[in-house]
Design an enzyme around this catalytic site. Structure first.
Site, PDB file in Angstrom:
ATOM      1  N   LYS A 110       0.826  -1.210   0.000  1.00  0.00           N
ATOM      2  CA  LYS A 110       0.000   0.000   0.000  1.00  0.00           C
ATOM      3  C   LYS A 110       0.861   1.260   0.000  1.00  0.00           C
ATOM      4  O   LYS A 110       0.631   2.189   0.768  1.00  0.00           O
ATOM      5  CB  LYS A 110      -0.921  -0.013   1.227  1.00  0.00           C
ATOM      6  N   ASN A 111       1.835   1.277  -0.873  1.00  0.00           N
ATOM      7  CA  ASN A 111       2.765   2.394  -0.904  1.00  0.00           C
ATOM      8  C   ASN A 111       2.751   3.016  -2.295  1.00  0.00           C
ATOM      9  O   ASN A 111       2.939   2.342  -3.288  1.00  0.00           O
ATOM     10  CB  ASN A 111       4.151   1.833  -0.537  1.00  0.00           C
TER      11      ASN A 111
END
Lengths: 331, 539
Positions: A110-111
């Site tokens: 989730k970057n």
């Protein structure tokens, strides 16, 4: 290639290949706020990074160092940016780079920065990279079928590099796995509107309407197919009004007496567009009305708003506003 | 004098007998399900008017058993049905849906779904949702059953604890914050804004240190990076500007190099009209908002910066009605706020399909009473601001458009214009100011008390700070956006926060829970915005 997990055993200051570099400490100022009590390996890695960054040293050791820093803080966009500069300067093997990014993305799905880097990479690799990119996103989806960055990436790959052949089938599969997965429905909409292999929204509408209706009847409380159904008529109200499957599905759900919130909401929208309801609709809605509040000369749309206000108290204000703002000629 | 009573589970008065019967069957339930059977309680609404709201909002699925229940369930004598209660003056609206067990006495394993008949396999979405609902409803039930004193405590804003948590963060952060090393201006903003919302301010020494630190983050060519020596980035630029505006001193405001900032923003502008987050960075709606918000605040917004942005953001509105990060992606609360706010700031809100946007946004508030970010996803306290704030923006727009004029379902009527009228000679940067001058005539379109209920009971942490949802840890980001959402809810009925305060009916809990009002386009405290506007309009 050094390890990419940022956990080299030897401190940088003790590594011979870094002996000639003077680390640059962070200039936070004399009394910094939000000061982070950095881990020692983090602080050191950043000090060495600053050194090569300021010197603009685009070397292999710089590349390895960026791997280490990324492993410690994948959100450092400056490091990623510099890494790209180094990769270009070194004319590095981008397939190896992709393998590296695969590993990092699995650790930190989730970057933003990782996915942006992936996109940059895939663009450089060109259309032949499409398959691997699509495969990779599928892998992420087995862990988290709604990962936002991953869906954006998949869409970008399809648009920029191709690979549309199996996309509709893939959406089908995901929806079968979890009919509540709104990301899969969104992707389906994307495919039917953008795929060069399909005929576009108009051509696909009929089959897609059937698909949506089937999903609605199985789980009428599922918001996704209702919005999808609405979306199929986007910009084409005439078609929406002439296709009687839509009011029909509303009627069926209303008749069941359960989970009819979205059916009512859809009915209201139809009425606002000019839909002429049959008596059957009026009877059903009347049956749902609290007899205290209805009167014989209320129009159907107003009755629908009244029912909604009662059965959907969370949105009571919204339904009251809808009632106040009904078009003048509404039924 | 007769009191009004509500029977809080939603059974009709006549069914009290059945409730008693159900109670006696409690022991026949599997042990781990017994906690779901609660004593009927009768609530006196006259002495607890605000509690009435809380109770009315208690999810209608209170007796719903987790759908992945296995074991034998015996509901003899209890029939599932939907009922509404009406009482003379107190009304509880809600549906109670409960299936009776298909078999009578033999034990059998059922996967028991309240939504459909018989056996059904739940999807991941449903399982995760039920998990969250269970935790949330547990909290609401605990609240409902608590004695009055405990109730008051639970629904109070624990100001001192929040201030302590926040101030501590300004002074010191542990090693786990390594991963936020490129986000330090955000940390400043989340903390400083939260403190300001609570009506407090940082001491002058700390204030000077913040100004000095942010100056170290400012790039010599304009914009702010995530930390000293990092490349300037639009998000951290937005955070830094908002922090300095919130501090509000002449020193803070004048520390921003406006000229260089403009050049930086121009550099970030893409040919498509959108903005990229940093040199070579990603392009999305967030970048557009952060750039435009900062430019507007600093009075450097012009036609060059806004060229084609409206088209890009417009193309990000999805078939669902919400706005996505990029064209084609899923409608999402964060991007919806960013897109809508940006469109308003550039005075192109009429490019959006507003009825569609409103409909999508209000449906993001769920049974837990808070907001979710996307359809069929989980509630999260931060969306109290992203979604709640978006709806609040729309409220004001609708008021500006002409007092709730009629809208045809999918198309706005021609007389409806969502754009702000600027005074003659007004600049683009004046839109933010003009927006707040419009009185909010339209009533809130989401349930503001419900949202406050979620924030105070489920997100608020007793040790200080706020969290996403029960089960998650507190953090500064959630503290900021939960408080921002709380403020938005409290002021949602307020026509003009400059000249009046909310009524006690609009504030859940004691009136002392009232926060400072914000400017919803920028998310800074309103007074601070006014001061900054005065300062920057002199240029």
């Amino acid at each position: 290639m050094s390890s990419d997990d940022g956990e080299e055993c030897l401190p940088l200051s003790q590594r011979p290949e870094w002996a000639d570099v003077r680390p640059v400490p962070q200039d936070d100022g004399p009394k910094p706020v939000v000061p982070i009590h950095y881990r020692e390996n983090f602080r050191e890695a950043m000090d060495y990074f600053r050194a090569v960054y300021l010197a603009d040293e685009r070397s292999l050791r710089s590349l390895n160092l960026t791997s280490e820093v990324i492993g410690l803080n994948p959100g450092n966009y400056t490091v990623w940016h510099f890494r790209r500069l180094v990769l270009e300067a070194l004319n590095a093997d981008l397939h190896e780079e992709r393998d590296y990014v695969d590993r990092v993305a699995e650790r930190f799905p989730k970057n933003y920065q990782i996915w942006h880097h992936r996109r940059w990479l895939a663009e450089k690799l060109g259309p032949k990279a499409a398959d691997k990119e699509l495969e990779f996103t599928k892998k992420i989806f087995t862990i988290d079928a709604k990962n936002y960055h991953t869906w954006s990436h998949r869409q970008w790959v399809l648009l920029a590099l191709g690979g549309w052949d199996d996309e509709l089938d893939y959406c089908q599969k995901l929806i079968e796995n979890d009919v509540f997965n709104n990301s899969a429905w969104n992707q389906r909409y994307f495919v039917i509107t953008k795929s060069p292999l399909l005929g576009g929204l108009q051509a696909m509408r009929e089959s897609e309407v059937s698909f949506a209706i089937k999903a609605i009847l199985t789980n009428p409380q599922n918001e996704s197919p209702w919005r999808y159904l609405r979306g199929l008529y986007k910009g084409d109200i005439e078609q929406l009004l002439s296709d009687n499957q839509v009011p029909e599905v509303c009627l069926q759900v209303l008749k069941s007496g359960r989970n009819f919130l979205f059916a009512l909401s859809m009915l209201l929208d139809l009425l606002c567009f000019g839909f002429q309801p049959s008596d059957e609709f009026k009877r059903i809605v009347e049956g749902l009305t609290n007899s205290e509040s209805s009167s014989s000369d209320t129009n159907l749309a107003t009755s629908v708003c009244n029912v909604l206000e009662t059965v959907d108290p969370l949105r009571a204000n919204y339904w009251a506003w809808r009632r106040r703002t009904l078009p003048s000629m509404v039924c | 004098m007769t009191s009004n009573f509500i029977i809080f589970e939603g059974w009709h008065v006549k069914n009290l007998l059945k409730i008693t019967k159900y109670q006696s069957h409690r022991q026949t339930l599997p042990r781990d399900l017994r906690h779901l059977v609660i004593k009927p309680s009768i609530v006196d609404t006259e002495s607890n008017p605000s509690f009435f709201f809380s109770v009315a909002l208690l999810p209608p699925f209170f007796f719903q058993l987790p759908s992945n229940t296995h074991g034998s369930l015996d509901f003899r004598g209890i029939r599932g049905h939907e009922s509404q209660i009406s009482n003379e003056r107190a009304r509880v609206r809600g549906k109670l849906v409960m299936e009776s067990s298909p078999s009578s006495s033999t034990s059998s394993t059922h996967c028991f779904s309240p939504h459909s008949q018989g056996e059904v396999k739940l999807t991941i979405t449903q399982l995760e949702q039920e998990n969250v609902e269970r935790k949330v409803f547990e909290i609401y039930r605990h609240f409902a059953e608590a004695p009055p004193q405990a109730k008051s405590f639970m629904v109070e804003l624990w100001r001192d604890e929040h201030i302590e948590f926040l101030t501590k963060g300004l002074r010191k952060l542990g090693p786990n914050f390594d991963i936020l090393d490129a986000n330090r201006p955000w940390l400043c903003y989340w903390i400083v804004h939260s403190i300001a919302l609570l009506g407090e301010h940082v001491d002058s020494e700390l204030e000077n240190n913040i100004v000095a630190f942010l100056a170290h983050c400012q790039d010599k060519d304009g914009g702010y990076g995530g930390g000293p020596g990092q490349m300037p980035h639009l998000a951290t630029t937005y955070a830094a500007v908002n922090t300095l505006v919130t501090l509000g001193s002449e020193r803070a405001l004048s520390s921003i190099d406006r000229g260089k900032m403009y050049e930086f923003l121009l550099q970030m502008k893409d040919a498509s009209g959108a903005f990229r987050m940093h040199d070579g960075g990603e392009i999305d709606v967030r970048a557009c908002y952060t750039a435009i918000s900062a430019a507007s605040m600093l009075n450097i917004l012009d036609s060059v910066l806004i060229k084609d942005v409206g088209n890009f953001i417009g193309s990000c509105q999805t078939y669902e009605g919400g706005i996505a990060g990029e064209p084609g992606s899923e409608a999402h609360g964060g991007y919806t706020f960013c897109g809508l706010a940006a469109m308003i700031l550039i005075n192109e809100a009429d490019k959006l399909d507003m009825p569609s946007l409103i409909d999508w946004a209000v449906f993001r508030q769920g049974v837990e009473c808070g907001f979710q970010g996307r359809t069929n996803k989980l509630v999260d306290g931060c969306y109290s601001f992203w979604q709640g704030g978006a709806v609040a923006l729309i409220q004001k727009l609708l008021s500006a458009a002409g007092k709730e004029s009629p809208l045809c379902g999918g198309q706005a009527s021609e007389e409806c214009m969502y754009n702000i009228t600027l005074s003659p000679g007004g600049k683009l940067s004046d839109v933010g100011f003009a927006f707040m001058n419009e009185k909010t005539e339209c009533s809130p379109l989401f349930h503001t008390i419900a949202l406050q209920q979620y924030l105070l009971l489920c997100s608020q942490i007793h040790e200080g700070g706020f969290r996403d949802k029960p089960g998650k840890s507190r953090d500064h980001y959630h503290s900021c956006y939960c408080l921002s959402g709380l403020s938005v809810s409290q002021y949602s009925h307020c026509k003009d926060p400059h000249h009046s305060s909310p009524s006690p009916n609009d504030v859940l809990g004691p009136y002392s829970n009232l926060l400072e009002p914000i400017h919803p386009l920028y998310n800074v405290v309103l007074d601070k915005y006014d001061k900054a506007r005065e300062f920057f309009s002199a240029f």
